[in-house]
Design an enzyme around this catalytic site. Structure first.
Site, PDB file in Angstrom:
ATOM      1  N   GLU A  14       3.757   0.972   2.228  1.00 13.50           N
ATOM      2  CA  GLU A  14       4.676  -0.122   1.936  1.00 13.50           C
ATOM      3  C   GLU A  14       4.500  -1.279   2.913  1.00 13.50           C
ATOM      4  OE1 GLU A  14       7.961   2.594   1.804  1.00 13.50           O
ATOM      5  OE2 GLU A  14       7.812   2.703  -0.376  1.00 13.50           O
TER       6      GLU A  14
ATOM      7  N   GLU B 172       8.106  14.664   7.846  1.00 13.18           N
ATOM      8  CA  GLU B 172       7.153  13.644   7.429  1.00 13.18           C
ATOM      9  C   GLU B 172       6.010  13.526   8.431  1.00 13.18           C
ATOM     10  OE1 GLU B 172       7.927   9.478   5.355  1.00 13.18           O
ATOM     11  OE2 GLU B 172       8.402   9.366   7.499  1.00 13.18           O
TER      12      GLU B 172
ATOM     13  N   ASP C 154       0.826  -1.205   0.000  1.00  8.45           N
ATOM     14  CA  ASP C 154       0.000   0.000   0.000  1.00  8.45           C
ATOM     15  C   ASP C 154       0.863   1.259   0.000  1.00  8.45           C
ATOM     16  OD1 ASP C 154       0.978   0.174   2.603  1.00  8.45           O
ATOM     17  OD2 ASP C 154      -0.973  -0.076   3.568  1.00  8.45           O
TER      18      ASP C 154
END
Length: 368
Positions: free
Chosen positions: A171, A321, A168
């Site tokens: 990962e 992130e 996905d």
């Protein structure tokens, strides 16, 4: 508490300054060959470019008005895919190609495979790139002829392997067929349909029918087919990919489920079982949800997410992130720091998604 009112002039100047900063971060780190590095200083991402990250980043750059930088990225993808023509032809002729034989999700800056192991078989990036290159061309009145050969490779690959289980967006879970992956493929095939003779709309309709039958639970989209869980990537199936019609009952219930399960004070988690760096809140997912809220007319909600993102800028002026204000599984954070170091920062995808949401709210400059 994050304000829900429209910004005053001083706040607006700060939000626009972050858009300028985001454009500068992305273009400064863009490789001379056109690739957008995922995170230029992060140990596990350094030296690699993802089609998924890069395609969203290119959309932000294109919306900001930088036709040249976005075009260079699309040139890079086009070149990388053209060099895969024979590989795709061989895969299509094979009875049962292995996952290891499939196209990668990330490339080195020269378009090659990486030399270290990765969770590489992911098809969403190829659909994402088709959507992104069409959006860029349409926005700026460009011909797709420049990228047609690469487009043809991506189309042939997706038509052959769209329904195959793969990793996905995060990962994980190669054994499943993921709704966000199917949404990205759907969005790419529908976008490219006017520019190809391949019957891609037939595949798109099969994707829609499959998700209708197996990819919903209690009225909302699910993390993968047959699941009941939600995922922070699911709003992409509404905007921009329109696998689910904006304003529909499923769209509204999906956004409500993401807010209920994953949104805390404007920051959005990936999924409830996320242990990566403790399961923090992701800037890019906050922007994705805000983008959907803006498109649905909920400007109050969209401003809430834009402000939350702006509050996450670190001391270097970068967007990471994820952030650790509200970890889902804090005990797992230290193992990832020991393995890969501090959280990736800057993450170009985070900056690109900020540009998209800022543009949705009408606050970015258009001339670069």
């Amino acid at each position: 508490m994050i304000s829900t009112s429209a910004p005053d002039l001083n706040e607006l100047a700060g939000l626009r300054s972050l858009a300028e900063r985001s454009h500068a971060v992305i273009t400064r780190h863009q490789d001379p060959g056109g690739a957008y590095p995922a995170a230029p200083t992060f140990s596990a991402y350094r030296g690699y470019a993802w089609l998924r990250d890069g395609s969203f980043t290119a959309e932000g750059i294109s919306r900001y008005g930088d036709v040249v930088s976005a075009g260079r990225f699309h040139d890079w993808v086009h070149g990388a895919l053209c060099r895969r023509r024979a590989q795709v032809d061989a895969l299509r002729a094979s009875d049962a190609p292995s996952n290891e034989a499939m196209l990668p999700t990330r490339f080195t800056f020269d378009g090659s495979d990486g030399s270290d192991p990765w969770w590489d078989f992911q098809t969403d990036g190829y659909g994402l790139w088709l959507w992104s290159v069409v959006a860029h061309a349409d926005r700026h009145g460009l011909s797709l002829d420049r990228w047609q050969a690469g487009i043809d490779v991506a189309v042939d690959y997706l038509v052959a392997f769209w329904d195959r289980p793969c990793y996905d967006w995060w990962e994980e879970h190669v054994e499943h067929r993921h709704v966000s992956t199917l949404g990205a493929i759907y969005g790419g095939l529908v976008a490219i349909a006017p520019y190809t003779s391949v019957p891609v709309l037939e595949v798109a309709e099969r994707i829609r029918s499959l998700v209708d039958a197996e990819g919903t639970h209690d009225g909302h989209l699910t993390k993968w087919l047959g699941s009941s869980a939600v995922d922070g990537s699911l709003p992409s199936c509404i905007v921009p990919f329109r696998l689910v019609a904006p304003g529909s009952s499923v769209a509204g219930t999906t956004l409500a489920a993401v807010v209920r399960d994953l949104d805390v004070d404007g920051g959005v988690h990936r999924f409830t079982a996320d242990v990566f760096y403790g399961g923090g809140q992701w800037i890019l997912l906050s922007a994705l949800l805000g983008w959907n809220l803006a498109a649905a007319g909920d400007t109050v909600g969209a401003w809430r997410h834009l402000r939350w993102i702006a509050d996450q800028v670190n001391d270097d002026g970068d967007l990471p992130e994820q952030v650790d204000h509200h970890l889902l599984h804090p005990d797992s954070r230290s193992e990832w720091i020991a393995r890969w170091g501090s959280v990736a920062s800057p993450l170009l995808w985070s900056h690109g998604m900020y540009l998209i949401l800022a543009d949705e709210l009408g606050i970015t400059a258009k001339d670069v």
